[in-house]
Design a protein around this motif. Sequence first.
Motif, PDB file in Angstrom:
ATOM      1  N   LYS A   1      14.586  40.537  20.892  1.00 28.40           N
ATOM      2  CA  LYS A   1      14.057  40.458  21.974  1.00 28.40           C
ATOM      3  C   LYS A   1      14.487  40.885  22.829  1.00 28.40           C
ATOM      4  O   LYS A   1      15.619  40.062  22.786  1.00 28.40           O
ATOM      5  N   TYR A   2      14.386  41.482  23.690  1.00 28.24           N
ATOM      6  CA  TYR A   2      15.092  42.373  25.024  1.00 28.24           C
ATOM      7  C   TYR A   2      14.669  42.510  26.288  1.00 28.24           C
ATOM      8  O   TYR A   2      13.540  43.289  26.243  1.00 28.24           O
ATOM      9  N   ASN A   3      15.466  41.558  27.651  1.00 29.68           N
ATOM     10  CA  ASN A   3      14.436  41.546  28.623  1.00 29.68           C
ATOM     11  C   ASN A   3      15.075  42.646  29.549  1.00 29.68           C
ATOM     12  O   ASN A   3      15.873  43.331  29.549  1.00 29.68           O
ATOM     13  N   VAL A   4      14.350  43.353  29.948  1.00 25.28           N
ATOM     14  CA  VAL A   4      14.275  44.786  30.785  1.00 25.28           C
ATOM     15  C   VAL A   4      15.559  44.524  31.677  1.00 25.28           C
ATOM     16  O   VAL A   4      16.494  45.112  32.382  1.00 25.28           O
ATOM     17  N   PHE A   5      15.275  43.612  32.832  1.00 25.06           N
ATOM     18  CA  PHE A   5      16.116  43.437  33.586  1.00 25.06           C
ATOM     19  C   PHE A   5      17.704  43.203  33.398  1.00 25.06           C
ATOM     20  O   PHE A   5      18.892  43.628  33.809  1.00 25.06           O
ATOM     21  N   ASN A   6      17.366  42.016  32.414  1.00 26.36           N
ATOM     22  CA  ASN A   6      18.932  41.431  31.835  1.00 26.36           C
ATOM     23  C   ASN A   6      20.046  43.214  30.817  1.00 26.36           C
ATOM     24  O   ASN A   6      20.969  43.055  31.269  1.00 26.36           O
ATOM     25  N   LYS A   7      19.290  43.845  30.624  1.00 24.36           N
ATOM     26  CA  LYS A   7      19.972  44.916  29.901  1.00 24.36           C
ATOM     27  C   LYS A   7      19.963  46.247  30.583  1.00 24.36           C
ATOM     28  O   LYS A   7      21.969  46.461  30.599  1.00 24.36           O
ATOM     29  N   ILE A   8      18.928  46.396  31.979  1.00 28.84           N
ATOM     30  CA  ILE A   8      20.344  47.608  32.519  1.00 28.84           C
ATOM     31  C   ILE A   8      20.583  46.667  33.631  1.00 28.84           C
ATOM     32  O   ILE A   8      21.527  48.352  34.737  1.00 28.84           O
ATOM     33  N   THR A   9      20.642  45.770  34.258  1.00 26.33           N
ATOM     34  CA  THR A   9      21.786  45.078  34.439  1.00 26.33           C
ATOM     35  C   THR A   9      23.037  44.977  34.093  1.00 26.33           C
ATOM     36  O   THR A   9      24.234  44.356  34.851  1.00 26.33           O
ATOM     37  N   TYR A  10      23.015  44.963  32.625  1.00 24.36           N
ATOM     38  CA  TYR A  10      24.290  44.591  32.167  1.00 24.36           C
ATOM     39  C   TYR A  10      24.769  43.595  32.109  1.00 24.36           C
ATOM     40  O   TYR A  10      26.025  43.287  32.447  1.00 24.36           O
ATOM     41  N   SER A  11      23.802  42.083  32.339  1.00 22.84           N
ATOM     42  CA  SER A  11      24.170  40.904  32.057  1.00 22.84           C
ATOM     43  C   SER A  11      25.407  40.621  31.409  1.00 22.84           C
ATOM     44  O   SER A  11      25.684  40.866  29.977  1.00 22.84           O
ATOM     45  N   GLU A  12      25.640  39.161  31.533  1.00 22.18           N
ATOM     46  CA  GLU A  12      26.712  39.187  31.776  1.00 22.18           C
ATOM     47  C   GLU A  12      27.509  38.127  29.528  1.00 22.18           C
ATOM     48  O   GLU A  12      27.381  38.122  28.699  1.00 22.18           O
ATOM     49  N   GLY A  13      25.423  37.687  30.206  1.00 25.27           N
ATOM     50  CA  GLY A  13      25.154  36.652  28.317  1.00 25.27           C
ATOM     51  C   GLY A  13      24.371  37.494  27.783  1.00 25.27           C
ATOM     52  O   GLY A  13      24.101  36.998  26.414  1.00 25.27           O
TER      53      GLY A  13
END
Length: 535
Positions: A520-532
């Motif tokens: 499962k891949y969240n749009v915001f977390n992916k495009i902001t390169y979340s550290e998590g």
Amino acid sequence: MPKVTFQPFRSTLMAATMLICFQAVARADDAALTSSQFADANALYGTHCAACHNGDRLGGMGPALLPESLTRLRGSMLNDVISNGRAATQMPAFDQVLNKTEIDLLASWLRQPLSETPSWNMANIIDSHTVFVEPNQLPVKPKFTADPLNLFTVVEAGDHHITILDGDTFTPLDRFPTRFALHGGAKYSPDGRFVYLASRDGWVQMYDLYSLQTVAEIRVGVNTRNVAVSDDGRYLMAGNMLPHTLVLLDARDLRPIKQIPVDGDHGQSSRVSAVYTAPPRQSFIIALKDFPEVWEISYADTPQPVYPGFVHNYEANMVEALDVQYGPFPVRRIRLDDGLDDFFFDQDYRYLVGAARNGRDGQVINLNIGRKIADIALEGMPHLGSGITFEYQGRPVLATPHLKDPKISVIDMESWETIKVIETLGPGFFTRSHENTPYAWVDVFFGPNKDAVHIIDKRTLEIVKTLRPEPGKVAAHVEFDRSGTHALLSIWDDDGAVIVYDANTFEEIKRLPMKKPVGKYNVFNKITYSEGTSH
């Protein structure tokens, strides 16, 4: 404009060995076939399989039938799939058509490599390119009221579908078929509008999250590892295991730009393990399987297109955008003493951490100077690709699971020393967290405790909770929503589910039945390169 329905595998003919295509693996004890057996198996294939998979075994309506692209069916499982078929696919049962001897022979033959290494050249790539909806015909705004940056792309491997999930209400917005053996890692355009999906069989699909429809697809190779999107949204890079190439695509409609052979110094070539995007460097980083090298391909010095992006000004800018000149995409070869697998990057993309092939340690590569600067104690086959970073006592650290050992290693990213080894109930596959939560979630993917998930307090590096959401079934791959207030976990089973948890109380909020939701891949977390999460 009416919605285009994507139906890549519709056929009136039997899709023989459809699942075999992606999920068989060659066995070391398979004896070579005699010339007579080979001829008989070839005839069986021609009668029952070639209509869907082509006579050259490189795939048609069905995927390629090559040992390199068949990865998961071991032992007698391959024979079982030929005999019994596979639910929720077009793979039929052949136990009433072929006898056991014929099934065993066909299974053995499918494990045999081709006499010549398969090729897939630029002409093949161009011929496979299809645009279902012209980008200038796409709407400017989403057709739904949900936050478009809080969507999840859920990969359901059980029946080869994608579910687009609203991350606010946790309700599906769309569900559509994909190519078989889709790689779990969905990649997004920088504005979060488009998602790019790559299958092991070489197909790349572009889907519009605003209008909920497939825009384009193309086949870049016979066996593909993954794709990466440039930080400016202009390019897509695909890495192939077969043939040994990289393929550069225009991210606006997947039109092919360039095929790059992965060649070494002495006439040899290498498979590509993975392709990554390094946003601060404006480059792609390439992991190679057969050379002790890392490649970096820059797009920073290419002309900026007239057309700035997908979301705005379609009508005004599309024609001009098609005339953009590409190039030159120089290749920088960073030569190492040992080959590396499974990369991890710091948040600035200055350092690359890779697992050494010796299985005993990891290496830290300074990408600015192009050489190794440190070794890390990482025995037990770390899964660095699913590692995370966070701050611990004022210092950045890396936390990674191990595929062979029951532990999580926590590494100081300034001294590169191991701070702590957290013992777990078994080897794990994924570690996930979010900037807005003090907890990291770790699965126990391998072994008898595969149904367990540990929750680690990032402030103390201690396990504070162990969940068993579905006893006996694999629980894996946690991904957070945009705000970090909810954690979504997968039950990896054909009768599986995505379970939504409160990230603070660890209480279950909702359970959505799904067909083996492997990622499962969240749009915001992916495009902001979340550290998590993984990048």
